[in-house]
Structure formats: C-alpha cells, structure tokens
Design an enzyme around this catalytic site. Structure first.
Site, PDB file in Angstrom:
ATOM      1  CD  GLU A 254       9.050  11.285 -25.957  1.00 35.56           C
ATOM      2  OE1 GLU A 254       9.362  12.402 -26.054  1.00 35.56           O
ATOM      3  OE2 GLU A 254       9.571  10.489 -25.320  1.00 35.56           O
ATOM      4  CB  CYS A 288       7.302  18.570 -30.018  1.00 33.70           C
ATOM      5  SG  CYS A 288       8.711  17.353 -30.346  1.00 33.70           S
TER       6      CYS A 288
HETATM    7  P1  NAP Z   1      -2.796  14.918 -31.086  1.00 32.36           P
HETATM    8  O1  NAP Z   1      -4.104  15.767 -31.528  1.00 32.36           O
HETATM    9  O2  NAP Z   1      -2.782  14.794 -29.819  1.00 32.36           O
HETATM   10  O3  NAP Z   1      -2.888  13.655 -32.135  1.00 32.36           O
HETATM   11  C1  NAP Z   1      -1.900  12.863 -31.935  1.00 32.36           C
HETATM   12  C2  NAP Z   1      -2.283  11.548 -32.332  1.00 32.36           C
HETATM   13  O4  NAP Z   1      -3.193  11.007 -31.201  1.00 32.36           O
HETATM   14  C3  NAP Z   1      -2.997  11.304 -33.550  1.00 32.36           C
HETATM   15  O5  NAP Z   1      -2.853  10.081 -33.910  1.00 32.36           O
HETATM   16  C4  NAP Z   1      -4.452  11.405 -33.063  1.00 32.36           C
HETATM   17  O6  NAP Z   1      -5.428  10.817 -34.115  1.00 32.36           O
HETATM   18  C5  NAP Z   1      -4.456  10.284 -31.743  1.00 32.36           C
HETATM   19  N1  NAP Z   1      -5.519  10.483 -30.724  1.00 32.36           N
HETATM   20  C6  NAP Z   1      -6.382  11.653 -30.397  1.00 32.36           C
HETATM   21  N2  NAP Z   1      -7.208  11.125 -29.679  1.00 32.36           N
HETATM   22  C7  NAP Z   1      -6.866  10.108 -29.450  1.00 32.36           C
HETATM   23  C8  NAP Z   1      -7.586   9.130 -28.243  1.00 32.36           C
HETATM   24  N3  NAP Z   1      -8.556   9.637 -27.593  1.00 32.36           N
HETATM   25  N4  NAP Z   1      -7.139   7.830 -28.435  1.00 32.36           N
HETATM   26  C9  NAP Z   1      -5.970   7.502 -29.316  1.00 32.36           C
HETATM   27  N5  NAP Z   1      -5.433   8.266 -29.921  1.00 32.36           N
HETATM   28  C10 NAP Z   1      -5.671   9.622 -30.083  1.00 32.36           C
HETATM   29  O7  NAP Z   1      -1.730  15.841 -31.607  1.00 32.36           O
HETATM   30  P2  NAP Z   1      -1.175  16.586 -32.928  1.00 32.36           P
HETATM   31  O8  NAP Z   1      -2.213  17.813 -32.933  1.00 32.36           O
HETATM   32  O9  NAP Z   1      -1.281  15.631 -33.995  1.00 32.36           O
HETATM   33  O10 NAP Z   1       0.414  16.740 -32.681  1.00 32.36           O
HETATM   34  C11 NAP Z   1       0.686  18.033 -32.076  1.00 32.36           C
HETATM   35  C12 NAP Z   1       1.220  17.899 -30.710  1.00 32.36           C
HETATM   36  O11 NAP Z   1       2.357  16.840 -30.701  1.00 32.36           O
HETATM   37  C13 NAP Z   1       1.887  19.096 -30.192  1.00 32.36           C
HETATM   38  O12 NAP Z   1       1.555  19.412 -29.096  1.00 32.36           O
HETATM   39  C14 NAP Z   1       3.634  18.734 -30.280  1.00 32.36           C
HETATM   40  O13 NAP Z   1       4.315  19.500 -29.268  1.00 32.36           O
HETATM   41  C15 NAP Z   1       3.426  17.322 -29.851  1.00 32.36           C
HETATM   42  N6  NAP Z   1       4.587  16.412 -30.447  1.00 32.36           N
HETATM   43  C16 NAP Z   1       5.379  16.034 -29.303  1.00 32.36           C
HETATM   44  C17 NAP Z   1       6.607  15.520 -29.793  1.00 32.36           C
HETATM   45  C18 NAP Z   1       7.451  15.001 -28.416  1.00 32.36           C
HETATM   46  O14 NAP Z   1       8.264  14.415 -29.029  1.00 32.36           O
HETATM   47  N7  NAP Z   1       7.289  15.404 -27.180  1.00 32.36           N
HETATM   48  C19 NAP Z   1       6.874  15.252 -30.895  1.00 32.36           C
HETATM   49  C20 NAP Z   1       5.833  15.781 -32.028  1.00 32.36           C
HETATM   50  C21 NAP Z   1       4.682  16.554 -31.711  1.00 32.36           C
HETATM   51  P3  NAP Z   1      -6.275  11.577 -35.014  1.00 32.36           P
HETATM   52  O15 NAP Z   1      -5.064  12.369 -35.836  1.00 32.36           O
HETATM   53  O16 NAP Z   1      -6.857  10.513 -35.933  1.00 32.36           O
HETATM   54  O17 NAP Z   1      -7.205  12.294 -34.220  1.00 32.36           O
END
Ligand code: NAP
Length: 485
Positions: A254, A288
């Site tokens: 997602e 999102c």
């Molecule tokens: P993110 O930076 O991608 O982080 C999301 C999760 O992934 C966090 O738990 C992060 O851990 C983890 N992560 C990062 N690098 C990783 C790796 N190499 N391996 C495993 N896990 C890893 O996203 P965010 O900034 O928190 O969230 C914002 C984004 O999420 C936006 O683009 C938004 O649109 C999207 N989103 C999408 C939906 C949907 O339903 N499509 C819903 C909500 C949000 P750490 O925090 O510990 O780095």
C-alpha cells in the site's frame, strides 16, 4: 526528557515468544511532534531481534493454525480491547504522531472496525467440497494460512494501518512479525500490551522496530516469512519488492498516492468545498488518500476557491492534545521543508497564495506547524502537482471540459485515491471508469472503510486491504482432489 506516562506502556521493548524483552544497547528516541520533546527511549532492534521474532512465529506456525472459532474470538477480543482503551490509545497516538485528539479517537474506532469486520470473513475460510466431481475425484478446497506474515506500517496511522493487516492475518491464521515506524512505535507497543492479556499461543504475535533496513532484510530473506504486507512510501515498497523477488514472497504493498480532486462546473460547490477541507487536513495532510491536486472547471474556479478559502481560514492550528485544534503539527522538520518547497515552487511558477503560505519553521524545541494553505493557479508542472506533498496544502489548478478533466486527473504514475464532483451521475460513472485509481469517491471525499477492499493501482501498490479481499492476501488456496473408489 518528559516520558509519556501511560499504563499501557508499563512494558516496552521487543515482543516475541509471548513476552516483552527489555533490551540493552542502542536506542531510538520517540518525540512529540508538537514540541520535539523526547517522550520515550526504546531499544533499537536489528537483524538479531528480527530473527528471534521470526523464529518464534515459525514455532507458532508449526503448532498449527487456531481453529476458525478461536480466530473469531481473538478478533472480537482485540476489537473490544480497542474500545475499552480508546481514550488512552488515542492519547498515545496524539503524543507520538501529533494529530488532534478527536482524530486519534476516530483512528482507534476505525482500527477496531477492521477486527470486527474480519470476523465476518472467517467462516468463508472453512474447507469446502465442490459440487462437481471432475476427473473422477471429489475436490476439496482449503484456505491454508500463507505462513509467517511480516507487517510493516507507517507513521501516519500508527494503530489503524496495523489493524488493517493484523485483523486479516489473525482471520487467516498467520503468525505475524510487526514492524512499526521508528517515529511512532508506541501505539503498537501499547496494543501489544493489550494483546498480551489475550493469552494467544506464544509466537502468534511478535514485535520489532529500530534498524528498518536490517529488520527488512531478515523479513524479506527468511524462507518462513511468506507474506510481506507493507504500507509506506513507493521507494521503500520498491526496495522490498526487489529484496523479495528471489524468494517469491506474497507482497501486499500500500504505497504513496497523488490524489486528484476534480470539480465540474455543475457540482454543488459548497458540498465539494466542505468535503475537500475534511479530506485534506486529516493528520495535517499526511494521509495516503489526502487530496493532492485540486482540479476545478475554469468557469467556477474563483467561486470554488472562495468557498474553500473561507473554511480553511477558520481552521485552528495547534498541538494535537490542545482543546480546539483542527490541524496539528507535521511529523518532523523534513516534512515541513517539503511543504515549504512545494508552496515556493508553485508561487515561482505563477500560483497565488489565497490562505496561509510559507512561514518560518518553529526553531529548536518547537514542532513543525505548517499553516493550512490554499494556492490558486497551480500548474501541472509544479512540484505540488507532480509529487505527493503530504502536508496541509490545497493546490488548485483549472481545466476545461470533461476530456481535459479526466486527462489531467489521470496524468500521474500513482493510482490510489481520486475524487470527482458533479451533478451529472452518468458523467460520474464515465469519469470513474476512465480513471486508474483503486478508490474513486463520487460526490464524496471519504477514505476507505473496513468493509470494502482498498488499495492502489499503478505505482500505488499491489493487493487490497479490508473486506474479504484483505483476508485473502494471507491465504494460500490448496486443492485436494480425492480419487473416488
Ligand atoms: P516509509 O518511510 O516508507 O516507512 C514506512 C515503514 O517502512 C516504516 O515502518 C519504516 O521504518 C519502514 N521501512 C523503511 N525502510 C525499510 C526497509 N528497508 N525495510 C523494511 N522496512 C522499512 O513511509 P512513511 O514516510 O512512514 O509513510 C508515508 C508514505 O506512506 C506516504 O507515501 C503515504 O502515501 C504512504 N501511505 C500509503 C497508504 C496506503 O494505504 N496506500 C497508507 C498510509 C501511508 P522506519 O520508520 O523505522 O524507517
């Protein structure tokens, strides 16, 4: 440091083998986005801890999945635990994420809804026998748990994004390893404190956080982990997909969006303006499904912007815990800087600031409060049109006629949410069919609901959460033809 004092955080650390593990060594600091004050110091876990958590889940898997009735009872118990602890869970969400308390309460209720709805889909997983007997066999169809599921969640809905995944995994009978975001792990820890009281078999539920790439690598490479369910940025989703490719894992991704909000000249402009403001400022624009590009038919653009501006100017910016706050701080300074960049870039390209605008960030010790902002005359080339702003910015551009409205709305690599407003129902149907987005609100800007499948098209991901489809992401269908005597 002012620690967040909560009875739900009496135990912290990692969780595996049915208990919390207080760990020594490297730490992470969780900060209140409204003040940047440290509210918790937690262990920074890595590959070693992820491996222990997966091993515990593997042992639970080997013991066999709970029967369907037990899964239903567990789901109801988790939903009840949300309801019974709603205020305290909401306080924790606000403390670590910054969203207004009323929104946080809404998130806890929304999260509980996923567990309740999943109960409805458990009976559909009972083995069934086909009425037909092709190839001289009786055919049985089984919904087997897919295996250990890794659930990786973002900061913006610390409890609800977990609920979407965990409810489906419990329904399907999969043990899980949960990995919340480093900025917002406290809600998940609090939930695990409540889950601990349910006395599920040890290893069913496990929790790690800290060094995300190191943990991610273990989850992607361990052969027993069969499902990676991730919500977050497209960039990390791509990394996970690449890391999982050699191991052929089931992926539910997602990812990010770039949601258009299309207003045709015949739309009810007051209703559309009200819906836009309600949609756009949830979690300070960090969801999102938040509108990213507002596209208004040119003949009503001025009238629509005036209606939106009036509502936005009335919003109160403040700490999420403060009474009367409509819009809280952004998660951190980097998020603040991105919104500033998008506003400055749009203005350099000719946009007009109608409400708000770039402001100095708070400085040390103060949260990243960006004022709710409205820009008109935003072009398709502006950063605010091209990228997900993830902040409290309404960027309005114009179009002429249905064909151009559709083309502008669909002109993105993403495909998560879109919204269309018009009095012409046939037109709404035509436009929805032409758009490549998983969620298209017609005369509504509501987001997802537990009862319906939700997910992205194109670069917004693969797989669905919610409804029966969400549960099936964690199921392997197995057929057993039995030879007739
Ligand atoms: P993110 O930076 O991608 O982080 C999301 C999760 O992934 C966090 O738990 C992060 O851990 C983890 N992560 C990062 N690098 C990783 C790796 N190499 N391996 C495993 N896990 C890893 O996203 P965010 O900034 O928190 O969230 C914002 C984004 O999420 C936006 O683009 C938004 O649109 C999207 N989103 C999408 C939906 C949907 O339903 N499509 C819903 C909500 C949000 P750490 O925090 O510990 O780095």
């Amino acid at each position: 440091m002012t620690p967040l004092d909560s009875p739900l955080l009496a135990l912290t650390g990692g969780y595996w083998d049915g208990k919390f593990h207080a760990l020594t060594g490297a730490t992470i600091t969780v900060r209140d986005p409204a003040s940047y004050e440290a509210i918790a110091t937690l262990p920074r876990m890595g590959a070693e801890h992820a491996t222990l958590a997966v091993a515990a889940a593997v042992r639970a898997l080997a013991a066999g999945p709970p029967d369907l009735e037990r899964r239903k009872r567990a789901l109801i118990a988790v939903a009840d635990a949300h309801d019974a602890n709603c205020d305290e869970l909401a306080r924790i969400i606000t403390a670590e994420n910054g969203k207004p308390l009323a929104e946080a309460i809404g998130e806890v209720r929304y999260a509980a809804g996923f567990y309740r709805d999943a109960v409805r889909h458990v009976d559909g997983l009972a083995p069934r026998t086909l009425a037909e007997e092709p190839r001289g066999c009786t055919w049985r169809v089984h919904a087997r748990p897919a295996g250990v599921a890794a659930l990786i969640t973002p900061f913006n809905f610390p409890l609800a994004m977990l609920a979407k995944k965990l409810s489906a995994a419990i329904a399907a009978g999969c043990p899980v390893v949960v990995k919340p975001a480093e900025k917002t792990p406290l809600s998940a820890i609090a939930l695990f404190g409540l889950l601990h009281r349910l006395e599920l078999p040890p290893g069913t539920l496990n929790l790690v956080y800290g060094d995300a790439p190191a943990i991610g690598r273990v989850l992607c490479e361990h052969p027993a982990v069969r499902v990676i369910s991730f919500t977050g940025s497209t960039a990390v989703g791509q990394w996970l997909a690449a890391a999982c490719a050699p191991h052929m894992k089931r992926l539910s991704l997602e990812l990010g969006g770039n949601a258009p909000f299309v207003v045709f000249a015949d739309a009810d402009l007051d209703h559309a303006a009200e819906q836009l403001v309600a949609n756009k400022f949830r979690c300070s624009g960090q969801t999102c499904v938040c509108t990213n590009r507002v596209l208004v038919e040119a003949s009503v653009a001025e009238a629509f912007v005036a209606r939106v501006a009036k509502r936005v100017a009335a919003l109160t910016l403040g700490a999420g815990a403060a009474v009367g706050t409509d819009v809280g701080p952004l998660i951190d300074r980097a998020a603040f800087d991105k919104v500033s960049r998008h506003v400055s870039d749009a203005v350099e390209r000719g946009a007009r600031v109608v409400v708000g605008g770039v402001t100095a960030s708070g400085g040390d010790g103060v949260g990243a409060f960006f004022p709710p902002t409205v820009l008109s005359g935003v072009t398709a080339e502006a950063l605010a049109s091209q990228e997900e702003t993830f902040g409290p910015l309404i960027a309005v551009g114009t179009f002429s006629g249905e064909a151009e409205g559709i083309a502008r709305a669909d002109d993105t690599a993403y495909g998560l949410a879109a919204y269309v407003f018009s009095a012409d129902l046939a037109r709404l149907e035509r436009v929805a069919q032409a758009l490549h987005f998983g969620h298209v609100g017609l005369n509504t800007a509501t987001g997802p609901t537990p009862e319906a499948p939700f997910g992205g098209m194109r670069m917004s991901g693969v797989g669905r959460e919610g409804g029966e489809q969400g549960v099936h992401e964690y199921v392997e269908w197995q057929t057993t033809p039995i030879g007739l005597p």
